[in-house]
Write a protein that holds these residues in place. Structure first.
Motif, mmCIF file in Angstrom:
data_model
loop_
_atom_site.group_PDB
_atom_site.id
_atom_site.type_symbol
_atom_site.label_atom_id
_atom_site.label_comp_id
_atom_site.label_asym_id
_atom_site.label_seq_id
_atom_site.Cartn_x
_atom_site.Cartn_y
_atom_site.Cartn_z
ATOM 1 N N VAL A 172 0.846 -1.194 0.000
ATOM 2 C CA VAL A 172 0.000 0.000 0.000
ATOM 3 C C VAL A 172 0.879 1.240 0.000
ATOM 4 C CG1 VAL A 172 -1.584 1.348 1.427
ATOM 5 C CG2 VAL A 172 -2.022 -1.061 1.026
ATOM 6 N N TYR A 173 1.950 1.212 0.783
ATOM 7 C CA TYR A 173 2.886 2.338 0.824
ATOM 8 C C TYR A 173 3.481 2.589 -0.557
ATOM 9 C CZ TYR A 173 7.056 5.049 1.910
ATOM 10 O OH TYR A 173 8.021 6.000 1.912
ATOM 11 N N LYS A 174 3.917 1.524 -1.218
ATOM 12 C CA LYS A 174 4.513 1.659 -2.550
ATOM 13 C C LYS A 174 3.491 2.158 -3.568
ATOM 14 C CE LYS A 174 8.082 -1.806 -1.888
ATOM 15 N NZ LYS A 174 8.567 -3.142 -2.271
ATOM 16 N N GLU A 175 2.278 1.666 -3.477
ATOM 17 C CA GLU A 175 1.233 2.105 -4.410
ATOM 18 C C GLU A 175 0.939 3.591 -4.232
ATOM 19 O OE1 GLU A 175 -3.402 1.086 -5.593
ATOM 20 O OE2 GLU A 175 -2.357 -0.152 -4.126
ATOM 21 N N PHE A 176 0.821 4.017 -2.990
ATOM 22 C CA PHE A 176 0.536 5.424 -2.748
ATOM 23 C C PHE A 176 1.729 6.292 -3.118
ATOM 24 C CE2 PHE A 176 -0.243 9.267 -0.259
ATOM 25 C CZ PHE A 176 -1.527 9.534 -0.696
ATOM 26 N N LEU A 177 2.944 5.785 -2.908
ATOM 27 C CA LEU A 177 4.138 6.523 -3.295
ATOM 28 C C LEU A 177 4.169 6.740 -4.803
ATOM 29 C CD1 LEU A 177 6.820 7.699 -2.181
ATOM 30 C CD2 LEU A 177 7.854 5.519 -2.755
ATOM 31 N N LEU A 178 3.856 5.706 -5.568
ATOM 32 C CA LEU A 178 3.801 5.846 -7.023
ATOM 33 C C LEU A 178 2.723 6.844 -7.432
ATOM 34 C CD1 LEU A 178 4.268 2.187 -8.244
ATOM 35 C CD2 LEU A 178 5.801 4.119 -8.650
ATOM 36 N N TYR A 179 1.597 6.791 -6.760
ATOM 37 C CA TYR A 179 0.511 7.721 -7.055
ATOM 38 C C TYR A 179 0.953 9.163 -6.762
ATOM 39 C CZ TYR A 179 -3.941 10.039 -7.062
ATOM 40 O OH TYR A 179 -4.952 10.912 -7.338
ATOM 41 N N ALA A 180 1.624 9.367 -5.633
ATOM 42 C CA ALA A 180 2.070 10.706 -5.254
ATOM 43 C C ALA A 180 3.117 11.229 -6.223
ATOM 44 C CB ALA A 180 2.625 10.689 -3.835
ATOM 45 N N VAL A 181 4.033 10.366 -6.663
ATOM 46 C CA VAL A 181 5.044 10.792 -7.632
ATOM 47 C C VAL A 181 4.368 11.205 -8.943
ATOM 48 C CG1 VAL A 181 6.952 9.955 -9.070
ATOM 49 C CG2 VAL A 181 6.941 9.489 -6.629
ATOM 50 N N GLY A 182 3.412 10.413 -9.392
ATOM 51 C CA GLY A 182 2.692 10.754 -10.613
ATOM 52 C C GLY A 182 1.938 12.061 -10.480
ATOM 53 N N ARG A 183 1.348 12.273 -9.338
ATOM 54 C CA ARG A 183 0.600 13.511 -9.100
ATOM 55 C C ARG A 183 1.537 14.714 -9.096
ATOM 56 N NH1 ARG A 183 -4.356 14.991 -7.235
ATOM 57 N NH2 ARG A 183 -4.422 16.691 -5.748
ATOM 58 N N ASN A 184 2.706 14.566 -8.475
ATOM 59 C CA ASN A 184 3.673 15.662 -8.447
ATOM 60 C C ASN A 184 4.256 15.934 -9.833
ATOM 61 O OD1 ASN A 184 3.373 16.259 -5.763
ATOM 62 N ND2 ASN A 184 4.949 14.824 -5.115
ATOM 63 N N LEU A 185 4.473 14.891 -10.626
ATOM 64 C CA LEU A 185 4.938 15.091 -11.994
ATOM 65 C C LEU A 185 3.898 15.855 -12.810
ATOM 66 C CD1 LEU A 185 6.658 11.713 -12.879
ATOM 67 C CD2 LEU A 185 7.739 13.957 -12.663
ATOM 68 N N ASN A 186 2.636 15.541 -12.582
ATOM 69 C CA ASN A 186 1.568 16.249 -13.270
ATOM 70 C C ASN A 186 1.552 17.724 -12.877
ATOM 71 O OD1 ASN A 186 -0.641 16.787 -14.823
ATOM 72 N ND2 ASN A 186 -2.104 15.847 -13.441
ATOM 73 N N LYS A 187 1.735 17.999 -11.584
ATOM 74 C CA LYS A 187 1.795 19.379 -11.118
ATOM 75 C C LYS A 187 2.976 20.112 -11.739
ATOM 76 C CE LYS A 187 1.049 20.490 -6.640
ATOM 77 N NZ LYS A 187 1.077 20.285 -5.190
ATOM 78 N N TYR A 188 4.129 19.441 -11.783
ATOM 79 C CA TYR A 188 5.321 20.051 -12.359
ATOM 80 C C TYR A 188 5.121 20.330 -13.852
ATOM 81 C CZ TYR A 188 10.053 20.758 -13.980
ATOM 82 O OH TYR A 188 11.157 21.275 -14.577
ATOM 83 N N TYR A 189 4.514 19.397 -14.555
ATOM 84 C CA TYR A 189 4.256 19.573 -15.990
ATOM 85 C C TYR A 189 3.364 20.791 -16.229
ATOM 86 C CZ TYR A 189 2.171 18.897 -20.552
ATOM 87 O OH TYR A 189 1.711 19.100 -21.820
ATOM 88 N N ARG A 190 2.288 20.905 -15.446
ATOM 89 C CA ARG A 190 1.397 22.059 -15.617
ATOM 90 C C ARG A 190 2.120 23.363 -15.308
ATOM 91 N NH1 ARG A 190 -3.283 21.438 -11.966
ATOM 92 N NH2 ARG A 190 -1.915 20.045 -10.857
ATOM 93 N N PHE A 191 2.976 23.364 -14.276
ATOM 94 C CA PHE A 191 3.747 24.556 -13.909
ATOM 95 C C PHE A 191 4.723 24.923 -15.022
ATOM 96 C CE2 PHE A 191 7.659 26.255 -12.038
ATOM 97 C CZ PHE A 191 7.172 27.431 -11.507
#
Length: 69
Positions: free
Chosen positions: A37-56
């Motif tokens: 669960v930790y790894k799954e959420f970590l991957l989700y958080a990394v993807g979310r942050n990459l999306n934020k960075y891309y939009r920025f």
């Protein structure tokens, strides 16, 4: 003073989890063990942050192109 800080802390974190649940329809984990669960959420958080960075970065490039034109 401690109760005040606890209230602020609870408000700040709820916004992120509420956003994840409502906007991204993330309702439950696919795995059961805490490590997975930790790894799954970590991957989700990394993807979310990459999306934020891309939009920025996209917005920065757009403003830079507007200044040069």
């Amino acid at each position: 003073k401690g109760i005040f800080y606890r209230q602020i802390r609870s408000i700040q974190t709820e916004g992120h989890f509420g956003d994840i649940k409502e906007n991204d329809n993330f309702r439950r984990f696919n795995h059961r063990t805490s490590e997975k669960v930790y790894k799954e959420f970590l991957l989700y958080a990394v993807g979310r942050n990459l999306n934020k960075y891309y939009r920025f970065a996209k917005e920065k490039i757009k403003t830079y192109e507007a200044k040069t034109a």
